[in-house]
Design an enzyme around this catalytic site. Sequence first.
Site, PDB file in Angstrom:
ATOM      1  N   ASN A   1       0.873  -1.172   0.000  1.00 53.09           N
ATOM      2  CA  ASN A   1       0.000   0.000   0.000  1.00 53.09           C
ATOM      3  C   ASN A   1       0.915   1.228   0.000  1.00 53.09           C
ATOM      4  O   ASN A   1       1.514   1.550   1.015  1.00 53.09           O
ATOM      5  CB  ASN A   1      -0.891  -0.041   1.252  1.00 53.09           C
ATOM      6  CG  ASN A   1      -1.738   1.209   1.403  1.00 53.09           C
ATOM      7  OD1 ASN A   1      -1.790   2.044   0.492  1.00 53.09           O
ATOM      8  ND2 ASN A   1      -2.388   1.344   2.545  1.00 53.09           N
TER       9      ASN A   1
ATOM     10  N   SER B   1       3.880  -2.382  10.236  1.00 53.02           N
ATOM     11  CA  SER B   1       5.335  -2.438  10.447  1.00 53.02           C
ATOM     12  C   SER B   1       5.958  -3.787  10.071  1.00 53.02           C
ATOM     13  O   SER B   1       6.885  -4.249  10.731  1.00 53.02           O
ATOM     14  CB  SER B   1       5.680  -2.060  11.891  1.00 53.02           C
ATOM     15  OG  SER B   1       5.221  -0.738  12.165  1.00 53.02           O
TER      16      SER B   1
ATOM     17  N   GLY C   1       2.834   2.124  10.857  1.00 53.66           N
ATOM     18  CA  GLY C   1       3.766   3.240  10.703  1.00 53.66           C
ATOM     19  C   GLY C   1       4.466   3.607  12.005  1.00 53.66           C
ATOM     20  O   GLY C   1       5.115   4.648  12.092  1.00 53.66           O
TER      21      GLY C   1
ATOM     22  N   HIS D   1      -9.216   0.913   5.068  1.00 59.53           N
ATOM     23  CA  HIS D   1      -7.934   1.171   5.745  1.00 59.53           C
ATOM     24  C   HIS D   1      -8.151   2.091   6.944  1.00 59.53           C
ATOM     25  O   HIS D   1      -8.979   3.008   6.888  1.00 59.53           O
ATOM     26  CB  HIS D   1      -6.932   1.790   4.766  1.00 59.53           C
ATOM     27  CG  HIS D   1      -5.549   1.754   5.321  1.00 59.53           C
ATOM     28  ND1 HIS D   1      -5.094   2.689   6.230  1.00 59.53           N
ATOM     29  CD2 HIS D   1      -4.537   0.872   5.152  1.00 59.53           C
ATOM     30  CE1 HIS D   1      -3.853   2.374   6.588  1.00 59.53           C
ATOM     31  NE2 HIS D   1      -3.493   1.281   5.953  1.00 59.53           N
TER      32      HIS D   1
ATOM     33  N   GLU E   1      -5.080  -5.153  10.458  1.00 62.47           N
ATOM     34  CA  GLU E   1      -4.047  -4.146  10.703  1.00 62.47           C
ATOM     35  C   GLU E   1      -4.323  -3.454  12.035  1.00 62.47           C
ATOM     36  O   GLU E   1      -5.129  -2.504  12.079  1.00 62.47           O
ATOM     37  CB  GLU E   1      -4.045  -3.102   9.584  1.00 62.47           C
ATOM     38  CG  GLU E   1      -3.735  -3.656   8.216  1.00 62.47           C
ATOM     39  CD  GLU E   1      -3.166  -2.577   7.289  1.00 62.47           C
ATOM     40  OE1 GLU E   1      -2.077  -2.793   6.756  1.00 62.47           O
ATOM     41  OE2 GLU E   1      -3.796  -1.523   7.116  1.00 62.47           O
TER      42      GLU E   1
ATOM     43  N   GLU F   1      -6.545   4.511   8.006  1.00 63.12           N
ATOM     44  CA  GLU F   1      -6.363   5.948   7.716  1.00 63.12           C
ATOM     45  C   GLU F   1      -7.630   6.516   7.069  1.00 63.12           C
ATOM     46  O   GLU F   1      -7.996   7.665   7.322  1.00 63.12           O
ATOM     47  CB  GLU F   1      -5.125   6.143   6.829  1.00 63.12           C
ATOM     48  CG  GLU F   1      -3.849   5.887   7.630  1.00 63.12           C
ATOM     49  CD  GLU F   1      -2.687   5.313   6.841  1.00 63.12           C
ATOM     50  OE1 GLU F   1      -2.695   5.381   5.598  1.00 63.12           O
ATOM     51  OE2 GLU F   1      -1.775   4.768   7.490  1.00 63.12           O
TER      52      GLU F   1
ATOM     53  N   LYS G   1       0.121   4.273  -0.202  1.00 68.14           N
ATOM     54  CA  LYS G   1      -0.490   5.454   0.432  1.00 68.14           C
ATOM     55  C   LYS G   1      -0.246   6.689  -0.454  1.00 68.14           C
ATOM     56  O   LYS G   1      -0.184   6.547  -1.674  1.00 68.14           O
ATOM     57  CB  LYS G   1       0.042   5.615   1.859  1.00 68.14           C
ATOM     58  CG  LYS G   1      -0.109   4.304   2.666  1.00 68.14           C
ATOM     59  CD  LYS G   1       0.137   4.445   4.134  1.00 68.14           C
ATOM     60  CE  LYS G   1      -0.050   3.084   4.809  1.00 68.14           C
ATOM     61  NZ  LYS G   1       0.102   3.127   6.263  1.00 68.14           N
TER      62      LYS G   1
HETATM   63  P1  13P Z   1       3.395   0.238   7.701  1.00 65.01           P
HETATM   64  O1  13P Z   1       3.898  -1.039   7.072  1.00 65.01           O
HETATM   65  O2  13P Z   1       4.118   1.457   7.224  1.00 65.01           O
HETATM   66  O3  13P Z   1       3.287   0.125   9.184  1.00 65.01           O
HETATM   67  O4  13P Z   1       1.887   0.435   7.168  1.00 65.01           O
HETATM   68  C1  13P Z   1       1.011  -0.622   7.216  1.00 65.01           C
HETATM   69  C2  13P Z   1      -0.207  -0.258   6.448  1.00 65.01           C
HETATM   70  O5  13P Z   1      -0.939   0.633   6.839  1.00 65.01           O
HETATM   71  C3  13P Z   1      -0.479  -0.976   5.200  1.00 65.01           C
HETATM   72  O6  13P Z   1      -1.757  -0.685   4.728  1.00 65.01           O
END
Ligand code: 13P
Length: 250
Positions: free
Chosen positions: A9, A212, A172, A94, A166, A96, A11
């Site tokens: 992803n 992560s 992140g 997601h 997740e 976010e 983003k």
């Molecule tokens: P990270 O791997 O940067 O923690 O992000 C995970 C994520 O949100 C994948 O959709």
Amino acid sequence: MRKNIVAGNWKMNNDLGATATLITALKQKKNEGNAEVIIAPTFVNLYSAFDSLSDSNITVAAQNMHQAESGAYTGEISAGMLKGIGVDTVILGHSERRAYFHESDELLAQKVDSALKNNMRIIFCFGEELEDRKAGKEENVVGSQLKNALFHLDASAWSNIVLAYEPVWAIGTGETASPEQAQDMHAFIRKTVAEKYNSDVAENVSILYGGSVKPANAKEIFGKPDVDGGLIGGAALKADDFFDIVNAFA
Ligand code: 13P
């Protein structure tokens, strides 16, 4: 039999040039295992990504879509538009999108329906926040996210669903769920799907872990029996790291 999948992803990262550069690097990598590889660039770069990957085994996914087919929704993109450029996989739910764009379970159920109506495959994300886990409520939260957005579907629709657990506290942050925490939750998710539908549906749905994931921890996490791959954020932006994660399945 369910598939192993490693999805990146991206983003809101990589402009047109950076998308092309990363894709060129990804195409030079060898997938040594059995995982399907997916990348999800931003909307504006989806078509160029799809076009440059047409001669490869890497699948392109969108990071979001609107629930309506068309209409007066300024700035939005429909499932039909994604299908029209060849993209038939979409990430929905997601954390976010839930946190910053106020996407509720009810809205996500509508997006799920629209994607399925357009024969798209969905990577459906969900997971608890830190406070939920501290309060011991992680299974309640995850169970209701699943139920509210997906349990209105018929069993047959589940062949187009991929789940991505997740935990928000691991996204992140550099803090990863331990392989045992991931396994425990994935087993709970599979059991919840089996109770609602049947063991066939539950055994065939791929459940990815996200939060992560890095080359250093991928093998151990993916080694757990109910973890069928990962949804990767930061580490998906570097071809070497991403393919080290993909090849954790080798
Ligand atoms: P990270 O791997 O940067 O923690 O992000 C995970 C994520 O949100 C994948 O959709």
